[in-house]
Write a protein that holds these residues in place. Structure first.
Motif, short mmCIF file in Angstrom:
data_model
loop_
_atom_site.label_atom_id
_atom_site.label_comp_id
_atom_site.label_asym_id
_atom_site.label_seq_id
_atom_site.Cartn_x
_atom_site.Cartn_y
_atom_site.Cartn_z
N ARG A 75 0.82 -1.20 0.00
CA ARG A 75 0.00 0.00 0.00
C ARG A 75 0.86 1.26 0.00
NH1 ARG A 75 -2.87 -2.57 4.31
NH2 ARG A 75 -2.57 -0.72 5.58
N LEU A 76 1.95 1.23 0.73
CA LEU A 76 2.87 2.38 0.75
C LEU A 76 3.50 2.59 -0.63
CD1 LEU A 76 4.47 1.74 4.23
CD2 LEU A 76 3.31 3.86 3.55
N LEU A 77 3.93 1.51 -1.25
CA LEU A 77 4.53 1.62 -2.59
C LEU A 77 3.51 2.11 -3.60
CD1 LEU A 77 6.99 -1.37 -3.06
CD2 LEU A 77 7.46 1.05 -3.43
N VAL A 87 8.58 13.70 -6.61
CA VAL A 87 9.19 13.07 -5.44
C VAL A 87 9.37 14.08 -4.32
CG1 VAL A 87 11.28 11.92 -4.59
CG2 VAL A 87 10.33 11.28 -6.81
N HIS A 88 9.99 15.21 -4.63
CA HIS A 88 10.30 16.19 -3.58
C HIS A 88 9.05 16.89 -3.05
CE1 HIS A 88 14.46 15.35 -3.93
NE2 HIS A 88 14.62 15.93 -5.11
N ALA A 89 8.02 17.01 -3.88
CA ALA A 89 6.79 17.69 -3.46
C ALA A 89 5.89 16.78 -2.62
CB ALA A 89 6.02 18.18 -4.68
N THR A 90 6.20 15.51 -2.56
CA THR A 90 5.37 14.54 -1.84
C THR A 90 5.99 14.23 -0.49
OG1 THR A 90 4.64 13.56 -3.92
CG2 THR A 90 4.33 12.25 -1.93
N GLY A 91 5.26 14.54 0.56
CA GLY A 91 5.73 14.26 1.91
C GLY A 91 5.33 12.89 2.40
N ILE A 92 6.00 12.47 3.43
CA ILE A 92 5.72 11.18 4.06
C ILE A 92 4.28 11.13 4.58
CG2 ILE A 92 6.32 9.71 6.04
CD1 ILE A 92 8.34 9.64 3.69
N ASP A 93 3.80 12.23 5.16
CA ASP A 93 2.42 12.25 5.68
C ASP A 93 1.40 12.00 4.58
OD1 ASP A 93 3.36 12.72 8.24
OD2 ASP A 93 3.09 14.89 8.12
N LYS A 129 2.57 6.36 10.27
CA LYS A 129 3.92 6.73 9.86
C LYS A 129 4.94 5.68 10.31
CE LYS A 129 5.04 11.08 9.95
NZ LYS A 129 5.52 12.43 10.31
N LYS A 130 4.70 5.09 11.50
CA LYS A 130 5.61 4.06 12.00
C LYS A 130 5.67 2.88 11.03
CE LYS A 130 6.56 1.08 15.88
NZ LYS A 130 6.27 0.67 17.23
N SER A 131 4.54 2.58 10.40
CA SER A 131 4.49 1.48 9.43
C SER A 131 5.42 1.76 8.25
CB SER A 131 3.06 1.27 8.95
OG SER A 131 2.98 0.12 8.17
N LEU A 132 5.48 3.02 7.83
CA LEU A 132 6.38 3.37 6.74
C LEU A 132 7.82 3.06 7.14
CD1 LEU A 132 6.36 6.05 4.17
CD2 LEU A 132 8.37 5.99 5.63
N TYR A 133 8.19 3.47 8.35
CA TYR A 133 9.57 3.26 8.79
C TYR A 133 9.87 1.82 9.19
CZ TYR A 133 10.09 8.21 8.21
OH TYR A 133 10.13 9.47 7.66
N ASN A 134 8.82 1.03 9.40
CA ASN A 134 9.03 -0.40 9.60
C ASN A 134 9.34 -1.10 8.27
OD1 ASN A 134 8.62 -0.37 12.36
ND2 ASN A 134 6.43 -0.84 12.22
N ASN A 135 8.91 -0.49 7.17
CA ASN A 135 9.11 -1.08 5.84
C ASN A 135 10.23 -0.43 5.05
OD1 ASN A 135 6.85 -3.15 5.21
ND2 ASN A 135 5.83 -1.52 6.35
N ALA A 186 14.30 8.12 1.16
CA ALA A 186 15.23 7.76 0.08
C ALA A 186 15.08 6.28 -0.29
CB ALA A 186 16.67 8.07 0.48
N GLU A 187 14.92 5.42 0.71
CA GLU A 187 14.73 3.99 0.43
C GLU A 187 13.39 3.75 -0.26
OE1 GLU A 187 14.26 -0.25 2.70
OE2 GLU A 187 15.59 1.23 3.63
N LEU A 188 12.37 4.51 0.13
CA LEU A 188 11.06 4.41 -0.53
C LEU A 188 11.17 4.85 -1.99
CD1 LEU A 188 8.00 3.89 -0.46
CD2 LEU A 188 7.74 6.22 0.45
N VAL A 189 11.90 5.92 -2.25
CA VAL A 189 12.11 6.40 -3.62
C VAL A 189 12.83 5.32 -4.43
CG1 VAL A 189 13.34 8.08 -5.06
CG2 VAL A 189 12.07 8.85 -3.04
#
Length: 188
Positions: free
Chosen positions: A9-11, A23-29, A39-45, A50-53
């Motif tokens: 889902r994050l991808l 990429v730069h205009a899109t925030g993690i939130d 947000k914790k789920s994002l950092y668990n994955n 940069a890794e998401l990009v």
């Protein structure tokens, strides 16, 4: 809410937002909200944005390879196998995009990073693989030197067409580029 693991889902959310907004205009939130995860789920994955990009770029590359492989499996001649590269780009341009077709998502992402950035290197490797696919299929029809030269010409034709198609929001330039390539192949 979409099905699938939090990572999927994050991808998916990142792919939509990075393609449509950059990429730069899109925030993690924005990504976590659209994915319906904390947000914790994002950092668990992913250890970082940069890794998401990087995962997004790899995913786009794999998506294109899948389109190409599906087309190549149906090709009956060497010329048809060359043209499947164009067809895969056309298929990508015909996908449903929320804000319309904006060109190659990989090149759009690469343009946001400075020279030497790992994201740009990954996109370059993808474009080189596309050219190798062209060379491999052209070698059946021409000498090695001719295949290398023609693959480079086709790469230029493809990249120019995808840029114009992205600016115009329609695959018409890619379809025209395919027709040009088809005539060039017929002349071999």
């Amino acid at each position: 809410m979409s099905q699938g693991s939090a990572r999927e889902r994050l991808l998916d959310a990142a792919a939509r937002r990075f393609y449509e907004d950059g990429v730069h205009a899109t925030g993690i939130d924005t990504i976590t909200s659209e994915a319906g995860v904390a947000k914790k789920s994002l950092y668990n994955n992913f250890s970082s944005k940069a890794e998401l990009v990087s995962a997004y770029i790899d995913s786009r590359h794999e998506e294109w390879l899948g389109l190409h492989q599906a087309r190549a499996a149906k090709a009956s001649t060497a010329a048809d196998r060359v043209l499947t590269v164009f067809d895969a780009y056309i298929d990508h341009a015909n996908d449903a995009y929320g804000k319309g077709f904006r060109g190659c998502g990989l090149l759009n992402a690469a343009a946001e990073f400075p020279a030497g950035h790992p994201a740009r290197s990954t996109v370059r490797a993808h474009k080189e693989q596309v050219e190798r696919i062209l060379v491999e299929n052209l070698e059946v029809m021409a000498t090695e030197a001719e295949a290398l030269e023609l693959a480079e010409h086709f790469s230029f034709l493809l990249e120019g067409a995808v840029a114009r198609a992205g600016l115009e929001g329609t695959p018409a330039r890619l379809e025209h580029a395919r027709a040009i390539a088809s005539r060039m192949l017929a002349a071999l």
